[in-house]
Write a protein that holds these residues in place. Structure first.
Motif, PDB file in Angstrom:
ATOM      1  N   LEU A  92       0.509  -0.891  -0.416  1.00 32.45           N
ATOM      2  CA  LEU A  92      -0.153   0.025   0.068  1.00 32.45           C
ATOM      3  C   LEU A  92       1.032   1.348   0.116  1.00 32.45           C
ATOM      4  CD1 LEU A  92      -2.657  -1.117   2.431  1.00 32.45           C
ATOM      5  CD2 LEU A  92      -3.089  -1.729   0.221  1.00 32.45           C
ATOM      6  N   LEU A  93       0.689   2.719  -0.931  1.00 35.50           N
ATOM      7  CA  LEU A  93       0.916   3.990  -0.964  1.00 35.50           C
ATOM      8  C   LEU A  93       0.181   4.950   0.356  1.00 35.50           C
ATOM      9  CD1 LEU A  93       2.011   3.798  -4.684  1.00 35.50           C
ATOM     10  CD2 LEU A  93       3.311   2.528  -2.643  1.00 35.50           C
ATOM     11  N   THR A 172      -3.920   0.478  -3.658  1.00 39.85           N
ATOM     12  CA  THR A 172      -3.030  -0.561  -3.437  1.00 39.85           C
ATOM     13  C   THR A 172      -2.235  -0.214  -4.693  1.00 39.85           C
ATOM     14  OG1 THR A 172      -4.904  -2.501  -2.344  1.00 39.85           O
ATOM     15  CG2 THR A 172      -3.076  -2.603  -4.241  1.00 39.85           C
ATOM     16  N   ALA A 173      -0.737  -1.114  -4.017  1.00 34.41           N
ATOM     17  CA  ALA A 173      -0.200  -0.412  -5.235  1.00 34.41           C
ATOM     18  C   ALA A 173       0.304  -1.664  -6.369  1.00 34.41           C
ATOM     19  CB  ALA A 173       1.636  -0.352  -4.532  1.00 34.41           C
ATOM     20  N   PRO A 174       0.376  -1.368  -7.470  1.00 35.16           N
ATOM     21  CA  PRO A 174       0.656  -2.899  -8.497  1.00 35.16           C
ATOM     22  C   PRO A 174       1.779  -3.169  -8.023  1.00 35.16           C
ATOM     23  CG  PRO A 174       0.212  -0.778  -9.856  1.00 35.16           C
ATOM     24  CD  PRO A 174       0.269  -0.335  -8.327  1.00 35.16           C
ATOM     25  N   PRO A 175       1.885  -4.043  -8.236  1.00 29.69           N
ATOM     26  CA  PRO A 175       0.466  -5.762  -8.513  1.00 29.69           C
ATOM     27  C   PRO A 175      -0.145  -6.291  -7.778  1.00 29.69           C
ATOM     28  CG  PRO A 175       2.817  -6.714  -8.850  1.00 29.69           C
ATOM     29  CD  PRO A 175       3.333  -5.327  -8.014  1.00 29.69           C
ATOM     30  N   SER A 176      -0.557  -5.652  -6.415  1.00 32.42           N
ATOM     31  CA  SER A 176      -0.632  -6.448  -5.603  1.00 32.42           C
ATOM     32  C   SER A 176      -2.421  -6.774  -5.584  1.00 32.42           C
ATOM     33  CB  SER A 176      -0.395  -5.398  -4.274  1.00 32.42           C
ATOM     34  OG  SER A 176       0.474  -5.812  -3.724  1.00 32.42           O
ATOM     35  N   ASP A 177      -2.713  -7.276  -5.443  1.00 34.46           N
ATOM     36  CA  ASP A 177      -3.837  -7.443  -5.298  1.00 34.46           C
ATOM     37  C   ASP A 177      -5.059  -6.452  -3.981  1.00 34.46           C
ATOM     38  OD1 ASP A 177      -6.575 -10.262  -5.868  1.00 34.46           O
ATOM     39  OD2 ASP A 177      -6.312  -8.765  -3.512  1.00 34.46           O
ATOM     40  N   LEU A 178      -6.024  -6.658  -4.699  1.00 32.51           N
ATOM     41  CA  LEU A 178      -7.200  -5.372  -3.810  1.00 32.51           C
ATOM     42  C   LEU A 178      -8.179  -5.990  -3.773  1.00 32.51           C
ATOM     43  CD1 LEU A 178      -8.195  -2.609  -2.411  1.00 32.51           C
ATOM     44  CD2 LEU A 178      -8.607  -2.151  -5.146  1.00 32.51           C
ATOM     45  N   GLY A 180      -9.106  -8.765  -2.713  1.00 35.54           N
ATOM     46  CA  GLY A 180      -9.740 -10.301  -3.040  1.00 35.54           C
ATOM     47  C   GLY A 180     -10.024 -10.220  -4.458  1.00 35.54           C
ATOM     48  N   LEU A 181     -10.352  -9.150  -5.246  1.00 35.10           N
ATOM     49  CA  LEU A 181     -10.555  -8.723  -6.647  1.00 35.10           C
ATOM     50  C   LEU A 181      -9.619  -9.335  -7.887  1.00 35.10           C
ATOM     51  CD1 LEU A 181     -12.877  -6.075  -5.603  1.00 35.10           C
ATOM     52  CD2 LEU A 181     -13.505  -8.268  -5.608  1.00 35.10           C
ATOM     53  N   GLY A 182      -8.471  -9.185  -7.328  1.00 38.45           N
ATOM     54  CA  GLY A 182      -7.073  -8.918  -8.600  1.00 38.45           C
ATOM     55  C   GLY A 182      -6.336  -7.692  -8.220  1.00 38.45           C
ATOM     56  N   PRO A 183      -5.823  -7.940  -9.026  1.00 34.70           N
ATOM     57  CA  PRO A 183      -4.805  -6.845  -8.769  1.00 34.70           C
ATOM     58  C   PRO A 183      -4.638  -5.832  -9.803  1.00 34.70           C
ATOM     59  CG  PRO A 183      -4.058  -8.373 -11.285  1.00 34.70           C
ATOM     60  CD  PRO A 183      -5.509  -9.008 -10.600  1.00 34.70           C
ATOM     61  N   VAL A 184      -4.219  -4.810  -8.930  1.00 31.15           N
ATOM     62  CA  VAL A 184      -4.240  -3.174  -9.490  1.00 31.15           C
ATOM     63  C   VAL A 184      -3.008  -3.008 -10.690  1.00 31.15           C
ATOM     64  CG1 VAL A 184      -3.813  -0.934  -8.963  1.00 31.15           C
ATOM     65  CG2 VAL A 184      -4.490  -1.979  -7.463  1.00 31.15           C
ATOM     66  N   ARG A 185      -2.786  -2.506 -11.237  1.00 34.36           N
ATOM     67  CA  ARG A 185      -2.148  -2.741 -12.746  1.00 34.36           C
ATOM     68  C   ARG A 185      -2.115  -0.849 -12.868  1.00 34.36           C
ATOM     69  NH1 ARG A 185      -4.694  -3.539 -16.799  1.00 34.36           N
ATOM     70  NH2 ARG A 185      -6.825  -4.070 -15.864  1.00 34.36           N
ATOM     71  N   TRP A 186      -0.607  -1.145 -13.663  1.00 29.23           N
ATOM     72  CA  TRP A 186      -0.490   0.403 -14.046  1.00 29.23           C
ATOM     73  C   TRP A 186      -1.091   0.895 -15.549  1.00 29.23           C
ATOM     74  CZ3 TRP A 186       1.084   3.690 -10.660  1.00 29.23           C
ATOM     75  CH2 TRP A 186       2.313   3.365  -9.749  1.00 29.23           C
ATOM     76  N   LEU A 187      -1.907   2.327 -15.944  1.00 32.71           N
ATOM     77  CA  LEU A 187      -1.960   2.379 -17.524  1.00 32.71           C
ATOM     78  C   LEU A 187      -0.446   3.085 -17.662  1.00 32.71           C
ATOM     79  CD1 LEU A 187      -5.713   3.993 -16.879  1.00 32.71           C
ATOM     80  CD2 LEU A 187      -4.818   1.643 -18.272  1.00 32.71           C
ATOM     81  N   ARG A 188      -0.088   3.897 -16.640  1.00 35.75           N
ATOM     82  CA  ARG A 188       0.492   4.804 -16.713  1.00 35.75           C
ATOM     83  C   ARG A 188       1.642   4.695 -15.584  1.00 35.75           C
ATOM     84  NH1 ARG A 188       1.775   9.361 -20.429  1.00 35.75           N
ATOM     85  NH2 ARG A 188       3.862  10.373 -19.465  1.00 35.75           N
ATOM     86  N   ALA A 189       2.733   3.456 -16.037  1.00 33.90           N
ATOM     87  CA  ALA A 189       3.903   3.346 -15.076  1.00 33.90           C
ATOM     88  C   ALA A 189       4.983   4.796 -14.907  1.00 33.90           C
ATOM     89  CB  ALA A 189       4.487   2.433 -15.496  1.00 33.90           C
TER      90      ALA A 189
END
Length: 215
Positions: A92-93, A172-178, A180-189
């Motif tokens: 987490l950030l 939640t920071a990529p690529p951690s799961d949020l 239990g629903l799936g990972p957070v991803r970068w649209l713009r890294a």
């Protein structure tokens, strides 16, 4: 204090060691290269939070109250040592330090991001969550200043699906799961030029408000 979630005990030892190393490396990248602190977070399995509170109001989406943050600037070894104490934690950030966040629906965020890129606007990192939200990193102070900015731009009376996250919030920071629903991803890294100095919210807010209003 130990920390496990469902399924970890069933993993092969070798794969768990690789996972832990990968997690520590990701934490070190955030702290050392991006200049962001990282807080160990709870995880959720089938809606049940690993914090142990059956009535948890935010399953799998909050910091662990017994675990210390890994501070900005921490080395790979320091990150590895810290993460070894919280196996299975999500990353987490903390918001409101190096950046605030403008949060909008995913469809509107994707459309706004494409328009901003065509316009050549300054942009920071952008994430997309499994809950269908996009999160634009902007300079600190956006959350406190959002009502005034919307008023000055003439959007204060509009029904906008747009909110700002500031001090006291975590994402939640990529690529951690949020949750239990799936990972957070970068649209713009993140890139070095903008990770520590994201753009002022006022530079993006006009486009975001316009797209949110039309969407």
């Amino acid at each position: 204090m130990g920390f496990t979630i469902g399924g970890i005990r069933e993993m092969r030892p070798g794969s768990w060691r690789r996972g832990r190393t990968a997690g520590a490396t990701a934490v070190a990248e955030y702290t050392g290269l991006r200049g962001w602190a990282v807080a160990p977070g709870a995880r959720a399995v089938s809606g049940v939070c690993s914090c142990g509170d059956a009535a948890c109001p935010a399953p799998g989406a909050h910091p662990l109250d017994f675990a210390d943050e890994v501070p900005a600037g921490a080395s790979l070894q320091a990150a590895a040592d810290a993460w070894a104490r919280v196996p299975g934690a999500s990353m987490l950030l903390p918001v409101g330090r190096t950046f605030d966040v403008l949060d909008v629906a995913e469809a509107a965020g994707r459309r706004a991001l494409a328009r901003m890129e065509r316009m050549g606007l300054p942009l920071g990192p952008v994430t997309v969550t499994p809950t269908g939200r996009t999160q634009f990193f902007v300079a600190p102070g956006a959350a406190a200043g959002l009502p005034g900015l919307l008023y000055r731009m003439g959007w204060d009376d509009a029904d906008l699906d747009l909110r700002a996250l500031g001090p006291g919030s975590h994402i939640t920071a990529p690529p951690s799961d949020l949750a239990g629903l799936g990972p957070v991803r970068w649209l713009r890294a993140p890139v070095p030029d903008t990770a520590a100095t994201p753009p002022q919210a006022r530079l993006l807010l006009g486009t975001l408000a316009y797209i949110c209003h039309r969407w």
